[in-house]
Design an enzyme around this catalytic site. Structure first.
Site, PDB file in Angstrom:
ATOM      1  N   TYR A 162       0.839  -1.211   0.000  1.00  0.00           N
ATOM      2  CA  TYR A 162       0.000   0.000   0.000  1.00  0.00           C
ATOM      3  C   TYR A 162       0.866   1.250   0.000  1.00  0.00           C
ATOM      4  CZ  TYR A 162      -3.663   3.223   1.761  1.00  0.00           C
ATOM      5  OH  TYR A 162      -4.550   4.264   1.951  1.00  0.00           O
ATOM      6  N   LYS A 166       1.195   3.601  -3.167  1.00  0.00           N
ATOM      7  CA  LYS A 166       0.688   4.978  -3.147  1.00  0.00           C
ATOM      8  C   LYS A 166       1.797   5.985  -3.456  1.00  0.00           C
ATOM      9  CE  LYS A 166      -3.756   4.741  -2.052  1.00  0.00           C
ATOM     10  NZ  LYS A 166      -4.830   5.470  -2.738  1.00  0.00           N
TER      11      LYS A 166
HETATM   12  P1  NAD Z   1     -12.622   1.963   1.250  1.00  0.00           P
HETATM   13  O1  NAD Z   1     -11.976   0.635   1.270  1.00  0.00           O
HETATM   14  O2  NAD Z   1     -13.827   2.182   2.093  1.00  0.00           O
HETATM   15  O3  NAD Z   1     -13.030   2.363  -0.245  1.00  0.00           O
HETATM   16  C1  NAD Z   1     -12.248   2.015  -1.355  1.00  0.00           C
HETATM   17  C2  NAD Z   1     -13.193   1.663  -2.499  1.00  0.00           C
HETATM   18  O4  NAD Z   1     -12.411   1.311  -3.647  1.00  0.00           O
HETATM   19  C3  NAD Z   1     -14.084   0.467  -2.179  1.00  0.00           C
HETATM   20  O5  NAD Z   1     -15.419   0.731  -2.513  1.00  0.00           O
HETATM   21  C4  NAD Z   1     -13.516  -0.647  -3.044  1.00  0.00           C
HETATM   22  O6  NAD Z   1     -14.463  -1.631  -3.403  1.00  0.00           O
HETATM   23  C5  NAD Z   1     -12.984   0.138  -4.216  1.00  0.00           C
HETATM   24  N1  NAD Z   1     -11.949  -0.616  -4.926  1.00  0.00           N
HETATM   25  C6  NAD Z   1     -10.863  -1.226  -4.386  1.00  0.00           C
HETATM   26  N2  NAD Z   1     -10.185  -1.854  -5.337  1.00  0.00           N
HETATM   27  C7  NAD Z   1     -10.830  -1.634  -6.497  1.00  0.00           C
HETATM   28  C8  NAD Z   1     -10.626  -2.062  -7.834  1.00  0.00           C
HETATM   29  N3  NAD Z   1      -9.585  -2.854  -8.169  1.00  0.00           N
HETATM   30  N4  NAD Z   1     -11.493  -1.649  -8.787  1.00  0.00           N
HETATM   31  C9  NAD Z   1     -12.553  -0.871  -8.469  1.00  0.00           C
HETATM   32  N5  NAD Z   1     -12.816  -0.451  -7.205  1.00  0.00           N
HETATM   33  C10 NAD Z   1     -11.961  -0.850  -6.241  1.00  0.00           C
HETATM   34  O7  NAD Z   1     -11.500   3.032   1.608  1.00  0.00           O
HETATM   35  P2  NAD Z   1     -11.641   4.594   1.864  1.00  0.00           P
HETATM   36  O8  NAD Z   1     -11.331   4.857   3.273  1.00  0.00           O
HETATM   37  O9  NAD Z   1     -12.905   5.090   1.303  1.00  0.00           O
HETATM   38  O10 NAD Z   1     -10.422   5.134   1.010  1.00  0.00           O
HETATM   39  C11 NAD Z   1     -10.615   5.734  -0.255  1.00  0.00           C
HETATM   40  C12 NAD Z   1      -9.294   6.235  -0.787  1.00  0.00           C
HETATM   41  O11 NAD Z   1      -8.735   7.180   0.134  1.00  0.00           O
HETATM   42  C13 NAD Z   1      -8.249   5.147  -0.979  1.00  0.00           C
HETATM   43  O12 NAD Z   1      -7.526   5.415  -2.146  1.00  0.00           O
HETATM   44  C14 NAD Z   1      -7.361   5.288   0.236  1.00  0.00           C
HETATM   45  O13 NAD Z   1      -6.054   4.871  -0.028  1.00  0.00           O
HETATM   46  C15 NAD Z   1      -7.434   6.778   0.518  1.00  0.00           C
HETATM   47  N6  NAD Z   1      -7.191   7.091   1.929  1.00  0.00           N
HETATM   48  C16 NAD Z   1      -8.169   6.915   2.866  1.00  0.00           C
HETATM   49  C17 NAD Z   1      -7.891   7.222   4.199  1.00  0.00           C
HETATM   50  C18 NAD Z   1      -8.942   7.101   5.275  1.00  0.00           C
HETATM   51  O14 NAD Z   1      -8.643   7.372   6.433  1.00  0.00           O
HETATM   52  N7  NAD Z   1     -10.168   6.753   4.986  1.00  0.00           N
HETATM   53  C19 NAD Z   1      -6.628   7.665   4.582  1.00  0.00           C
HETATM   54  C20 NAD Z   1      -5.653   7.793   3.597  1.00  0.00           C
HETATM   55  C21 NAD Z   1      -5.943   7.522   2.264  1.00  0.00           C
END
Ligand code: NAD
Ligand code: UDP
Length: 329
Positions: A162, A166
Site C-alpha cells: 500500500y 501509493k
Molecule cells: P474503502 O476501502 O472504504 O473504499 C475504497 C473503495 O475502492 C471500495 O469501494 C472498493 O471496493 C474500491 N476498490 C478497491 N479496489 C478496487 C478495484 N480494483 N477496482 C474498483 N474499485 C476498487 O477506503 P476509503 O477509506 O474510502 O479510502 C478511499 C481512498 O482514500 C483510498 O484510495 C485510500 O487509499 C485513501 N485514503 C483513505 C484514508 C482514510 O482514512 N479513509 C486515509 C488515507 C488515504
C-alpha cells in the site's frame, strides 16, 4: 518548492467546476460514497465506478436514489473509458487488514488503477484528484509531518504494498502533471472516519465503536501509546472540493486533523460516548505499525484557508449514531 515544481501553466487555466460530470472511482467505499453524495447535493452529475473489493453495495444503493448518479461495476486494474470533466481517483482498499489480504493485488490497484485514472483523465481532458495517504510518510522520523518530508517506509514490510504503491501513484501523477498531460492534484489523507464506513472495515474507529456497541472489550494493539489524528469525513470532503476548485495545482497537500491522540485516549473517548466500561483487551502490535502520525496542515491552512471544524468527540458521536441506525447487527 513543491508548488513551483508541479506548476504547469498549460494545465492550470481555471475551469468552471459547477454543474460538471465527476467520475468517482471507489464510489462504493467510505470516502467515495461521501464525496459522491456531496457532489450530487451540489447539483453535479456523478458516475461511480467500483468492483466492491472493499466497498459496500448499500452505499451505492443509497446514491442510486439520485437520478444524476450512474454506476459502473469495473475493476480499475483494467483500463476504462468514461467521458467526464473531473476524475476523483479513490479506488483502493485503505484498511490494513483489507489491503494486506492480497498484497499483490493492492500494489496493482495502486499503480495500474492510478495509471488508468490518469489515462482516462487525459483522454477526457479532465482534472484529476488523487487520493494519496499519510502512509507515504511511513513510520515518520519528522513530527508532525509537512509535505516536504520524504518519509520513512519499510519497502519490504507488510504495509509496503500500500505505502509504496501509493508513493508510485504520486510519482505517476507528478509526471503526468510535469509533462503537461493531466492537471493531477494530490491529497495526502490522514486517518478519516465517519458514516458510510463498513462495520467490518477493520480500522480502529469502526472496531472500537462496533465492539463497544456489542458490549465487547475494545481491542487495543500494543500498549496503545501509538498516536493518530482523526479527521471527520465532512471536513475532509470540504478539503477535496477546495483542492479541486483552486485555480492552481498546489502540489501534494496534507488533509487531516492536527489533533493527535493515542489509541488509549481514543478507546476511552469511545467508551465514554457509548457508556461501556469493560477492561481493554491488549493484542499484539502489527508489524511496522507507525508509532506516531500527525499532519502539519500549514499549507492547507494558508493556501486553501482549510482546517477541520468537527471536534473528535462530536465526530465520534455522529459516527456512533450512524452505526446504531444502520450497521451493527
Ligand atoms: P474503502 O476501502 O472504504 O473504499 C475504497 C473503495 O475502492 C471500495 O469501494 C472498493 O471496493 C474500491 N476498490 C478497491 N479496489 C478496487 C478495484 N480494483 N477496482 C474498483 N474499485 C476498487 O477506503 P476509503 O477509506 O474510502 O479510502 C478511499 C481512498 O482514500 C483510498 O484510495 C485510500 O487509499 C485513501 N485514503 C483513505 C484514508 C482514510 O482514512 N479513509 C486515509 C488515507 C488515504
Ligand atoms: N488499532 C488498535 N485496535 C484495533 C485496530 C487498530 O489499537 O482494533 C491501532 C493500530 O495498531 C494503529 C491505529 O489503531 O496503531 C490505527 O489503525 P488503523 O488500522 O485504523 O489505521 P492505520 O494504521 O492505517 O493508521
Amino acid at each position: 518548492m513543491a508548488q513551483a515544481f508541479l506548476r504547469n501553466e498549460s494545465l492550470t487555466s481555471s475551469i468552471n467546476l459547477t454543474n460538471m460530470h465527476y467520475l468517482v472511482t471507489g464510489a462504493a467505499g467510505f470516502l467515495g460514497a461521501n464525496l459522491a453524495e456531496r457532489l450530487l447535493n451540489l447539483g453535479h452529475q456523478v458516475t461511480g465506478l467500483d468492483n466492491f473489493h472493499s466497498g459496500s453495495r448499500e452505499n451505492v444503493t443509497q446514491l442510486q436514489r439520485q437520478s444524476r448518479f450512474r454506476f459502473i461495476e469495473h475493476d480499475v486494474v483494467r483500463p476504462y473509458d468514461v467521458p467526464c470533466d473531473v476524475v476523483c481517483n479513490l479506488a483502493c482498499p485503505a484498511s490494513p487488514p483489507h489491503y494486506q489480504r492480497d498484497p499483490i493485488y493492492t500494489a496493482k490497484i495502486a499503480f495500474l488503477g492510478t495509471l488508468h485514472a490518469l489515462e482516462n483523465a487525459e483522454r477526457a481532458r479532465a482534472r484529476l484528484l488523487q487520493a494519496s495517504t499519510s502512509e507515504i510518510y511511513g513510520n515518520p522520523l519528522v513530527h508532525p509531518q509537512p509535505e516536504t518530508y520524504l518519509g520513512h517506509v519499510n519497502l519490504v514490510g507488510p504495509r509496503a504494498c500500500y505505502d509504496e504503491g501509493k508513493r508510485l501513484a504520486e510519482t505517476l501523477c507528478a509526471d503526468y502533471q510535469r509533462l503537461g498531460r493531466v492537471d493531477a492534484r494530490i491529497v495526502r489523507i490522514f486517518n478519516t472516519y465517519g458514516s458510510k464506513m463498513r462495520e467490518d472495515d477493520g480500522r480502529v474507529v469502526t472496531n472500537f465503536i462496533k465492539q463497544a456497541l456489542l458490549g465487547k472489550p475494545l481491542t487495543v494493539y500494543g500498549q496503545g501509546q501509538q498516536t493518530r489524528s482523526f479527521c471527520y469525513v465532512d471536513d475532509l470532503v470540504e478539503g477535496f472540493l477546495l483542492v479541486l476548485n483552486h485555480p492552481d495545482n498546489l502540489g501534494p497537500i496534507n488533509l487531516g486533523n492536527p489533533q493527535e491522540v493515542s489509541m488509549l485516549t481514543l478507546a476511552q473517548a469511545v467508551q465514554k460516548i457509548i457508556g461501556s466500561n469493560l477492561p481493554l483487551q491488549h493484542q499484539p502490535l502489527p508489524v511496522d505499525d507507525p508509532q506516531q502520525r500527525c499532519p502539519d496542515i500549514t499549507k492547507a491552512r494558508t493556501l486553501l484557508k482549510w482546517e477541520p471544524q468537527v471536534p473528535l468527540e462530536q465526530g465520534l458521536m455522529q459516527t456512533v449514531q450512524y452505526f446504531k441506525k444502520s450497521a451493527i447487527r
